[in-house]
Design a protein around this motif. Structure first.
Motif, short mmCIF file in Angstrom:
data_model
loop_
_atom_site.label_atom_id
_atom_site.label_comp_id
_atom_site.label_asym_id
_atom_site.label_seq_id
_atom_site.Cartn_x
_atom_site.Cartn_y
_atom_site.Cartn_z
N ALA A 176 36.19 31.54 36.01
CA ALA A 176 36.06 29.74 36.46
C ALA A 176 35.80 29.99 37.94
O ALA A 176 36.41 30.37 38.42
CB ALA A 176 37.04 29.11 35.97
N VAL A 177 35.36 28.87 38.70
CA VAL A 177 35.55 28.87 39.96
C VAL A 177 35.56 27.34 40.17
O VAL A 177 35.39 26.53 39.44
CB VAL A 177 33.09 29.56 40.85
CG1 VAL A 177 33.24 30.91 40.36
CG2 VAL A 177 32.49 28.51 40.02
N ARG A 178 35.99 27.47 41.42
CA ARG A 178 37.05 26.11 41.73
C ARG A 178 35.27 25.33 42.60
O ARG A 178 34.47 25.86 43.83
CB ARG A 178 37.81 26.39 42.71
CG ARG A 178 38.64 26.58 42.23
CD ARG A 178 40.05 25.90 42.86
NE ARG A 178 41.21 27.02 42.51
CZ ARG A 178 41.33 27.30 40.92
NH1 ARG A 178 40.61 27.99 40.41
NH2 ARG A 178 43.12 28.22 40.85
N VAL B 118 42.75 36.87 34.50
CA VAL B 118 42.40 36.44 33.20
C VAL B 118 42.77 35.44 33.52
O VAL B 118 42.18 34.19 32.07
CB VAL B 118 43.68 37.48 32.17
CG1 VAL B 118 43.01 38.33 32.40
CG2 VAL B 118 44.75 37.12 32.74
N ASP B 119 43.18 34.56 34.43
CA ASP B 119 43.84 32.84 34.11
C ASP B 119 42.35 32.19 34.20
O ASP B 119 42.02 30.93 33.39
CB ASP B 119 44.24 32.35 35.55
CG ASP B 119 45.64 32.62 35.40
OD1 ASP B 119 46.41 32.98 34.51
OD2 ASP B 119 46.96 33.01 36.15
N ASN B 120 41.73 32.78 35.32
CA ASN B 120 39.98 31.89 35.24
C ASN B 120 39.32 32.58 34.21
O ASN B 120 38.17 31.47 33.85
CB ASN B 120 39.72 32.51 36.59
CG ASN B 120 39.62 32.43 37.39
OD1 ASN B 120 40.31 30.94 37.99
ND2 ASN B 120 39.78 32.65 39.16
N ILE B 121 39.29 33.28 33.68
CA ILE B 121 38.56 33.87 32.71
C ILE B 121 38.95 32.90 30.99
O ILE B 121 38.73 31.78 30.31
CB ILE B 121 38.58 34.97 31.62
CG1 ILE B 121 38.51 36.47 32.88
CG2 ILE B 121 38.58 35.79 30.78
CD1 ILE B 121 37.34 36.68 33.11
N LEU B 122 40.18 32.19 30.81
CA LEU B 122 40.76 31.63 30.07
C LEU B 122 40.34 30.27 30.52
O LEU B 122 40.26 29.65 29.81
CB LEU B 122 42.45 32.02 30.00
CG LEU B 122 42.69 30.81 29.01
CD1 LEU B 122 42.62 31.08 27.55
CD2 LEU B 122 44.47 30.88 29.38
N LYS B 123 40.05 29.58 31.90
CA LYS B 123 40.17 28.33 32.05
C LYS B 123 38.59 28.89 31.55
O LYS B 123 37.90 27.41 30.98
CB LYS B 123 40.04 28.46 33.08
CG LYS B 123 39.88 27.19 34.36
CD LYS B 123 40.71 26.21 33.75
CE LYS B 123 40.36 25.17 34.66
NZ LYS B 123 40.24 24.22 33.89
N SER B 124 37.90 29.55 31.49
CA SER B 124 35.90 29.87 31.76
C SER B 124 35.93 28.89 30.13
O SER B 124 35.61 28.60 29.79
CB SER B 124 34.90 30.43 31.77
OG SER B 124 33.96 31.06 31.95
N ILE B 125 36.65 29.87 29.30
CA ILE B 125 36.60 30.09 27.58
C ILE B 125 36.78 27.96 27.64
O ILE B 125 36.31 27.50 26.91
CB ILE B 125 37.24 30.25 26.90
CG1 ILE B 125 36.40 32.08 26.75
CG2 ILE B 125 37.17 30.13 25.62
CD1 ILE B 125 37.34 33.22 27.05
N LYS B 126 38.25 27.90 27.89
CA LYS B 126 38.39 26.47 27.64
C LYS B 126 37.52 25.30 28.25
O LYS B 126 37.18 24.50 27.57
CB LYS B 126 39.95 26.24 28.08
CG LYS B 126 41.26 27.11 27.39
CD LYS B 126 42.44 26.45 28.07
CE LYS B 126 43.06 26.14 28.27
NZ LYS B 126 44.74 25.92 28.70
N ASP B 127 36.47 25.71 28.92
CA ASP B 127 36.48 24.43 30.23
C ASP B 127 34.74 24.73 29.31
O ASP B 127 34.18 23.07 29.01
CB ASP B 127 35.55 24.95 31.41
CG ASP B 127 36.93 24.55 32.29
OD1 ASP B 127 37.57 23.87 32.41
OD2 ASP B 127 36.09 25.36 33.48
N ALA B 128 34.74 25.56 28.32
CA ALA B 128 33.49 25.64 27.52
C ALA B 128 33.29 24.45 26.37
O ALA B 128 32.44 24.76 26.02
CB ALA B 128 32.50 27.02 28.00
N MET B 129 35.33 25.19 25.91
CA MET B 129 34.71 23.89 24.87
C MET B 129 35.62 22.99 24.39
O MET B 129 35.63 22.40 23.60
CB MET B 129 36.12 25.01 24.13
CG MET B 129 36.12 26.48 23.40
SD MET B 129 38.06 27.18 23.50
CE MET B 129 36.95 28.39 22.09
#
Length: 133
Positions: free
Chosen positions: A14-16, A77-88
């Motif tokens: 995820a990116v800001r 890993v925080d931004n990887i998790l954020k990316s997945i949650k954002d997509a869901m």
């Protein structure tokens, strides 16, 4: 209710974004990856007859992530998790403020990359983890 998803391909961290920066190459790559993840989520929901989680319900998410070969440190890993949650978000749940527990583990590199995602109602997960019925 616990659901399982296997996401294939790399997960772009995820990116800001601001109104201006959303047109940057990095942001566009993230947005395209989010669309790909959303497509995979919808496909799995159709295959397994999964439904959206009820509003105002405590949730958990557990992610096992294998980055693409040669890109082990591609994003924290925080931004990887954020990316997945954002997509869901909007597909499986209304927004991510209802997560009471999240966990992500990065493993050794694997091919093009992949993620195994377990998501569900927190109470169901906690009961299963403790071995209760």
């Amino acid at each position: 209710m616990i659901q399982n998803y296997q996401l294939t391909g790399p997960i772009v961290p995820a990116v800001r974004m601001t109104q201006r920066s959303k047109w940057s190459e990095q942001a566009q790559r993230y947005l395209a990856n989010r669309s790909d993840i959303q497509w995979q989520i919808k496909q799995r929901m159709n295959e397994c007859n999964y439904e959206k989680f009820p509003d105002k319900t405590a949730l958990f998410i557990k992610v096992d992530y294998w980055p693409p070969v040669g890109k082990r440190q591609m994003g924290d890993v925080d931004n990887i998790l954020k990316s997945i949650k954002d997509a869901m978000a909007g597909i499986l749940f209304r927004n991510d403020l209802w997560f009471d527990h999240d966990q992500i583990t990065r493993h050794d590199c694997s091919g093009e990359g992949m993620a195994s995602v377990e998501i569900g109602i927190f109470e169901d997960w906690w009961t299963k983890r403790r071995g209760e019925k």
